[in-house]
Design an enzyme around this catalytic site. Structure first.
Site, PDB file in Angstrom:
ATOM      1  N   GLY A   1       0.806  -1.210   0.000  1.00 59.65           N
ATOM      2  CA  GLY A   1       0.000   0.000   0.000  1.00 59.65           C
ATOM      3  C   GLY A   1       0.836   1.256   0.000  1.00 59.65           C
ATOM      4  O   GLY A   1       1.894   1.333  -0.618  1.00 59.65           O
ATOM      5  N   ILE A   2       0.347   2.265   0.740  1.00 59.59           N
ATOM      6  CA  ILE A   2       1.007   3.551   0.795  1.00 59.59           C
ATOM      7  C   ILE A   2       1.191   3.950   2.250  1.00 59.59           C
ATOM      8  O   ILE A   2       0.417   3.542   3.121  1.00 59.59           O
ATOM      9  CB  ILE A   2       0.185   4.619   0.036  1.00 59.59           C
ATOM     10  CG1 ILE A   2       0.988   5.916  -0.140  1.00 59.59           C
ATOM     11  CG2 ILE A   2      -1.143   4.891   0.733  1.00 59.59           C
ATOM     12  CD1 ILE A   2       0.313   6.920  -1.063  1.00 59.59           C
ATOM     13  N   GLY A   3       2.229   4.714   2.534  1.00 54.20           N
ATOM     14  CA  GLY A   3       2.502   5.146   3.899  1.00 54.20           C
ATOM     15  C   GLY A   3       3.923   4.812   4.297  1.00 54.20           C
ATOM     16  O   GLY A   3       4.734   4.339   3.491  1.00 54.20           O
TER      17      GLY A   3
ATOM     18  N   ILE B   1       5.234   2.496   6.413  1.00 54.90           N
ATOM     19  CA  ILE B   1       5.661   1.093   6.415  1.00 54.90           C
ATOM     20  C   ILE B   1       5.844   0.558   4.999  1.00 54.90           C
ATOM     21  O   ILE B   1       6.888  -0.034   4.690  1.00 54.90           O
ATOM     22  CB  ILE B   1       4.696   0.235   7.251  1.00 54.90           C
ATOM     23  CG1 ILE B   1       4.810   0.611   8.730  1.00 54.90           C
ATOM     24  CG2 ILE B   1       4.978  -1.258   7.055  1.00 54.90           C
ATOM     25  CD1 ILE B   1       3.820  -0.082   9.637  1.00 54.90           C
TER      26      ILE B   1
ATOM     27  N   GLU C   1      -3.268  -3.775  -5.477  1.00 55.45           N
ATOM     28  CA  GLU C   1      -4.411  -2.879  -5.606  1.00 55.45           C
ATOM     29  C   GLU C   1      -3.944  -1.493  -6.032  1.00 55.45           C
ATOM     30  O   GLU C   1      -4.588  -0.821  -6.820  1.00 55.45           O
ATOM     31  CB  GLU C   1      -5.150  -2.817  -4.270  1.00 55.45           C
ATOM     32  CG  GLU C   1      -6.418  -2.012  -4.295  1.00 55.45           C
ATOM     33  CD  GLU C   1      -7.157  -2.093  -2.980  1.00 55.45           C
ATOM     34  OE1 GLU C   1      -8.336  -1.718  -2.962  1.00 55.45           O
ATOM     35  OE2 GLU C   1      -6.554  -2.515  -1.968  1.00 55.45           O
TER      36      GLU C   1
ATOM     37  N   GLY D   1      -9.148  -3.805   0.353  1.00 54.52           N
ATOM     38  CA  GLY D   1      -8.683  -5.013  -0.323  1.00 54.52           C
ATOM     39  C   GLY D   1      -7.883  -5.940   0.568  1.00 54.52           C
ATOM     40  O   GLY D   1      -7.294  -6.910   0.084  1.00 54.52           O
TER      41      GLY D   1
END
Length: 614
Positions: free
Chosen positions: A212-214, A216, A235, A333
């Site tokens: 994902g994003i961020g 981590i 995703e 997701g």
């Protein structure tokens, strides 16, 4: 600019909408803000229009209190300005749903759409516009809505894949330039860095990843820089993948589904990312029902899914859409990809989160879920949980073993209380009374990777959750090995004995092991330890190596690591007692500088190493 039909004739919103209709609003970085503002400015007598959408990076003006008579918000994934506040205040609804199933809600008229408000690129010479940076559930909304009303934005990239909409599918449009929202790469903190390092250890060369994003995810991508032949089936993507694709780390060569292509449903990042995906033949965008389908995800061998959470309880239940009774985000997701990774050959579903809240006052590894919190990922779906204190492998673990694994990666200041809390429910027997401790001398990352004769191994501390693995290790030994290690033919390793051997106070004594794992398990291959003798400030060292792993250098590596740690702890001496007929082990000690000394037992050789600071 005004709203027109395909022929350029001005039209009015009342030609397509009436009070009480339901409209879809474009997702993520593709929110048609000018189009929505035009609707607000020309809403006339329209009331109670239900807006349906997932995450929207926008001002989300439709969710502001001043528009409550015009719009009724129904968010399928909470986020962004105003929406979360509207849900909390009761002015908006939250409908939980797997992202992969949202198209079904539209297609089967469970949430019938009267109109889809979307953003697209200008049409090409063949009349095709691109959904650009956000195909996700937008594609299904276009197919299901009675009317498609588009904002044609020259700043929207034209992306490849199943991202195209022909002008004859669009009933009306507004030509209006709009800058895409940008989310810069986050600055990493030490906690995120360590989580990224641990999570990256779970990604093998040739794996396909979802991320994902961020902070981590950005940290994970940073520590994948030396991997080889990675693929992307995700995703979403952000800026972090650009350099990895340029360097060839991500090349998709070993993918078994969409081979050679990075496949996603949307992207969000900076203008650099939007420029990168524009007409990029190596990145393809597909609808959520394709990308998020667990069946399709599982077609990728060695699929590694990395997702975040708000809290994880000691049975492995994952809360990720609410903080207590406050709905925070959505199912999204996460379950789609965790299930897909589980079904993948060699796949690994991973949940990664900091061990505490930002202020450090609350543990995010919890004895029980916070009241009101909702389980998004069940304990049956969880495989690996990662914090800055390590990796908990929950595959095939009992509730008691799961609790011990998760306590081991909780923040040290909460471990004792977590063990006390879990004992109230009789998951941990009374003889298991030591909380997991760390070996700070190993560094911030307590897992060390080694290769012996081409095979990968992990060096790490033994922990309370290794009780069963140590039993299995013991019962794998031959009679000769047991005599060499224990000086008699030991025939039983009880749970209590095994528990005592793995529940080590690592700040006083030391117990390290080499393990080898595949995607479904971990096996102890070697154990090295020392027992601290306080009266003389020294420690007695002992080893045992699985028969099939001998002569590879494991004992030497363990011994050198033990010597290094003992020096850091200012021990004066290390001693060992080895059977006289155990020539290979005698050689290991003597090669490390141990000197033979007097022994009361003729069958044993006493060895010692005087330690000096280095």
């Amino acid at each position: 600019m005004s709203l027109t039909d395909r022929d350029g004739t001005p039209v009015h919103w009342n030609d397509y909408l009436k009070s009480g209709n339901r409209i879809f609003i474009g997702s993520n970085a593709a929110v048609p803000n000018a189009l929505i503002q035009d609707l607000i400015d020309n809403s006339s007598q329209l009331h109670d229009i239900e807006t349906v959408h997932i995450l929207t990076f926008s001002d989300n003006v439709w969710a502001e209190p001043r528009h409550k008579e015009l719009f009724k918000v129904n968010s399928l994934f909470i986020g962004g300005k105003n929406v979360r506040e509207a849900v909390a205040a009761g002015r908006a609804d939250y409908t939980p749903c797997f992202i992969s199933e949202i198209p079904t809600l539209f297609r089967e008229n469970i949430l019938p759409l009267d109109a889809a408000l979307i953003m697209v690129s200008p049409p090409d010479k063949y009349g095709y516009c691109s959904l650009g940076v956000s195909v996700d559930v937008v594609a299904s909304a276009v197919k299901s809505a009675k009317y498609v009303i588009a904002q044609i934005n020259p700043n929207m990239p034209s992306t490849n894949g199943h991202s195209f909409v022909h002008v004859n599918q669009i009933h009306a449009w507004l030509k209006q330039s709009q800058a895409l929202p940008e989310i810069p790469e986050p600055e990493l903190d030490p906690v995120s860095e360590r989580i990224g390092q641990y999570a990256a250890l779970l990604v093998e060369d040739g794996a396909t990843i979802q991320i994902g994003i961020g902070k981590i995810p950005a940290a994970v991508l940073r520590y994948l820089a030396h991997h080889k032949d990675l693929g992307i089936h995700s995703e979403m993507i952000s800026d972090g993948i650009i350099d990895l694709m340029h360097s060839g780390v991500i090349n998709n060569r070993r993918k078994t589904f969409h081979k050679g292509k990075t496949v996603v449903s949307f992207c969000i990042g900076t203008q650099r990312l939007y420029d990168f995906v524009d007409k990029n033949q190596h990145v393809e965008f597909y609808p959520s029902e394709h990308i998020n389908s667990p069946v399709n995800i599982a077609k990728n061998d060695n699929m590694v899914s990395i997702n975040s959470a708000i809290e994880v309880d000691l049975t492995g239940q994952v809360v990720s859409d609410s903080i207590g009774y406050q709905f925070y985000s959505g199912i999204g997701g996460q379950v789609d990809f965790i299930r897909g990774a589980w079904l993948s050959k060699g796949g690994k579903p991973v949940i990664a989160l900091p061990s505490t809240t930002k202020d450090g006052k609350i543990s995010r590894i919890v004895a029980h879920i916070t009241e009101g919190g909702g389980v998004v990922t069940s304990r049956g779906h969880v495989a690996y949980v990662v914090t800055e204190y390590g990796v908990a492998n929950l595959i095939g673990k009992s509730i008691r073993e799961r609790a011990l694994e998760l306590i081991r990666i909780a923040h040290p200041k909460f471990r004792e209380q977590l063990l006390t809390d879990v004992r109230k429910n009789y998951w941990v027997p009374e003889y298991q009374d030591n909380t997991p401790t760390s070996v700070p001398e190993l560094g911030t990352i307590e897992l060390k990777t080694y290769t012996f004769k081409g095979d990968p191994f992990i060096l790490r501390p033994l922990g309370p959750a290794d009780e069963r693995k140590l039993q299995e290790f013991f019962y794998s030994h031959t009679k000769e090995t047991l005599i060499m290690r224990y000086n008699h033919h030991a025939t039983q390793m009880t749970r209590e004995k095994s528990c005592n051997l793995v529940s080590v106070n690592q700040h006083k004594d030391l117990a390290l092991c080499f393990t080898q794992r595949d995607h479904l398990g971990e096996v102890i291959q070697a154990v090295g330890r020392y027992y601290f003798i306080e009266a003389t400030n020294c420690a007695e060292v002992a080893f045992v190596i699985r028969e099939t792993q001998r002569s590879k250098g494991m004992a030497t590596t363990l011994l050198l690591q033990i010597i290094k740690i003992a020096r850091k702890r200012n021990l004066s001496k290390l001693i060992a007692c080895v059977r006289r007929d155990n020539a290979p082990m005698l050689k290991v000690f003597e090669n490390a500088g141990f000197i033979r000394g007097y022994s009361d037992d003729f069958d044993e050789v006493s060895l010692s190493l005087t330690l000096t600071k280095q």
